[in-house]
Every structure is written in C-alpha cells, then in structure tokens.
Design an enzyme around this catalytic site. Sequence first.
Site, PDB file in Angstrom:
ATOM      1  N   GLY A  61       0.892  -1.362  -0.032  1.00 47.73           N
ATOM      2  CA  GLY A  61      -0.076  -0.033  -0.040  1.00 47.73           C
ATOM      3  C   GLY A  61       0.890   1.207   0.081  1.00 47.73           C
ATOM      4  O   GLY A  61       1.787   1.307  -0.141  1.00 47.73           O
ATOM      5  N   ASN A  62       0.024   2.343   0.224  1.00 47.81           N
ATOM      6  CA  ASN A  62       1.021   3.619   0.372  1.00 47.81           C
ATOM      7  C   ASN A  62       0.210   4.550   1.326  1.00 47.81           C
ATOM      8  O   ASN A  62      -0.712   4.279   2.067  1.00 47.81           O
ATOM      9  CB  ASN A  62       0.884   4.400  -0.924  1.00 47.81           C
ATOM     10  CG  ASN A  62      -0.539   4.771  -1.538  1.00 47.81           C
ATOM     11  OD1 ASN A  62      -1.082   5.627  -0.903  1.00 47.81           O
ATOM     12  ND2 ASN A  62      -0.924   4.011  -2.508  1.00 47.81           N
ATOM     13  N   ARG A  63       1.049   5.656   1.889  1.00 44.23           N
ATOM     14  CA  ARG A  63       0.582   6.365   2.936  1.00 44.23           C
ATOM     15  C   ARG A  63      -0.375   7.475   2.845  1.00 44.23           C
ATOM     16  O   ARG A  63      -0.550   8.191   3.287  1.00 44.23           O
ATOM     17  CB  ARG A  63       1.982   6.765   3.600  1.00 44.23           C
ATOM     18  CG  ARG A  63       2.871   5.670   4.352  1.00 44.23           C
ATOM     19  CD  ARG A  63       3.684   6.247   5.103  1.00 44.23           C
ATOM     20  NE  ARG A  63       4.836   7.291   4.478  1.00 44.23           N
ATOM     21  CZ  ARG A  63       4.685   8.735   4.969  1.00 44.23           C
ATOM     22  NH1 ARG A  63       3.832   9.141   5.907  1.00 44.23           N
ATOM     23  NH2 ARG A  63       5.489   9.720   4.187  1.00 44.23           N
TER      24      ARG A  63
END
Length: 399
Positions: free
Chosen positions: A205-207
């Site tokens: 995922g990403n932030r």
Amino acid sequence: MTERLNVVVGVTGGIAAYKAVGVIRLLVLAGHDVHVVATDAALRFVGRPTLEAISRNPVHTDLYEGVAQVRHVAIGQAADLIVVAPATANTIAKLATGLADDLLGNTILASRAPVVIAPAMHTEMWQNPATVANIATLRSRGVTVVGPGVGQLTGADSGPGRMVEPEEIVSSALAALRTKDLLGKRIVVTAGGTREALDPVRYIGNRSSGKQGVAIALAAAARGADVTLIGANLEVSAPASIHVKHVVSTLELADAVALAAEEADIVIMAAAVADYRPESVAQSKIKKETQGDRLTLELVKNPDILAGLADTRRAGQIIVGFAAETERDADAMIEIGRVKIARKGSDYLLVNRVGWNEGFATDGNSVVMLDRLGDIVMEASGSKSSIADRLLDVLARAR
Ligand code: C5P
C-alpha cells in the site's frame, strides 16, 4: 483571511448537545463571533458556563430577558448564519411549523440567514413519517440538513440518527454561504491509497490518507456539485453528506471510476494508485517456514486509470490528475509534471511534493497546477480545503 461571521449556534436538548461544544469551538477558532441560543432542555445536558467559556459570549435562553433590546428578534436579525446542533425531533417539528414558543424559535423566524441543522435522535424517531415530512418541509425551504450519520446511538442501539461530527457540521454550515458555481455539475473524486493484496492478511500500500480528495469532494459539494467520492482505504471519516463508494484495490477503483465517469462532467483523480500488483494472490498466509531467507514477489503492471479516462473522455468532460513526487528541486518537479501530463493526456495535473513528512497524511499541502500545454495555471500552499477551493476555482472558470 476569511470574513468574521456572526454565527448563531442553536443548541437543543439531546445527548449530542455535548458535541455542540466542539461545533462552537471550531467556529470560534476559525475567527467567527459565535452566539449560543440554548433551549432549557439543552442546558440539562450541557452547562451554561461551558457554552459561555467556549463561545466567549453570553448564552441566551430566555425569551423574556433583554426585552428592552428586543432580543427575540435582534439575535436572528444580526446573524449571518444559524446552525442548530443538535436538532432534536421536537425542534425540527417546531421549525417546520414555524413555532416560536422559545428564544431559538423566535431567533430563527426573525432571521434571513441560511439555516443549517444537524439532526440527532434515535432511528425510530428519525424514520417516523412525521419527522420525514418535517425534514422534507425544511429542505424545501432551503434549510441545509447535515446528516444524521449511521452508527452507535446513546443506548445499545445503532442506526441512522447519530449527529455527524463537529468538523463536518462546521464545514457544511460555512458551505451554506458559498457561491453555488458548480451547481448541477457531476463530479467524481477519487481519494486515499489503493492496496494490493499479497495474501489474506498482507498488502502493498501507500501512505495516502485521503484527506486531500475528501477536502475536494466536500468543497465541490459545498459549491453545488453532485459529488461521487470513490474512497480507497480512507483514513479520514467519509463525509455523511456525500455519496461514497469504498474500494480497496486498483482494479476495484478502476471499475468504480469507469462506472461513475460515464455520467460525470469532471473526474478528479486524487487517489494514490498502485502502479503494480502481485501477479497472484496467495490464498493462505505466506509462511517464512516455507519461503526461507528470501521471498521474491512477481508484480504486474496495473492499468493507468487516468490515462484511460483521458483517452476515452467525452467532449467537454474534464479530467484532472495528481502527481505526488519526491523530487526536491522545484523546477525539476514541475518539469516531471509537464512530462507526465503529456504522457497521461489529462486536462490538468496537480503536482505536489511528498516525502517522509510531507504531503501524505498531513493537514497542509503545496501544489502547482499545470494545464495540457504544461503552463502553470495555479499555485497554492495551505490547508487541503483551501487547495481544494483553488482547484475548483480553476475548474469552475474552465467550464
Ligand atoms: O504516474 P503517477 O502514479 O505519478 O500518476 C499519478 C496520477 O495518475 C494520479 O492522478 C493517480 O490517481 C493516477 N493513476 C492512475 N492509475 C495508475 C496510477 C496512477 O489513474 N495505475
């Protein structure tokens, strides 16, 4: 600097009255002059000293106080905006029939200011035909109804009837004063960050928190647009007043956007979308016992949703992308943006810097907006909601 408004906050007698304190506080912190008109019942739930300290003004309850100043009409006449939070079923019924047997009823009847109400009650009361009819009446007269949300109520029950959070009440209330320059426009906004499953418990995922996309969705709705928000793993609460479709992966986001974009005038791709996904998803947890010291993941490319939308857009449809870049040099970052918009073919691209402590999950942002020719059409730094409005200013003009 925003204009200092005279805001009347009507507090009525429900358990959610304790949350009215948050509404008052946010309005005061935003620089507005807040005057609380509480019903007697409200003061059984929250104390006058609290309301006075937080609003920094005397709290009015009594119709027969300040008669010499004709207070029962003076407060309403002076108001730029009236917010009733919480609005009980009883108060809603009184407002719908124009009853004025207390100071709040008189204040509202005597005012020409926009009225925003945040209902709070048990589900049965909210769904009662009497309340349904009263809400329809108020809406038909231009009253803005924020919520209610769905969730845990005061007792063990849960369902629709929960007062929405103070932040959403305040943003909807201030929105009631906004020019409706996007009235009737159908706008799709994507927000958050996609997750690509590796196995039933893990993902890549990403932030991205979704804050910027949610701010755009709220600002567009405030300006009269018909908004669909496609939220990928939002870390902020989705606005109760906006239609939200929740998705997890890039392929789910692609399907949801394709469907919503068919009818849209504007599509704004603020979500951080994964460029790659695992080629195959393990059906049970990947174990170190079977993998040993190294684990190789085979990734395949995801479709570029933005480029696809730009490719297939109808005449007049506006497609907007975001580019989150870690490049430190400002000119080099804009150059990356120019190459990117040429490749993606969107009408606009907002380039913003991200890093360990920048861009993602923060409350502020800094963007440069490019058009198809690579020219800078807007530059802004500030809160994510102020950036949302600057972006929408460009889009409203572009139309
Ligand atoms: O190429 P990059 O990921 O920097 O592009 C960012 C923009 O493209 C964002 O608007 C994002 O929503 C969109 N995007 C997309 N599909 C992808 C990757 C990014 O629509 N597979």
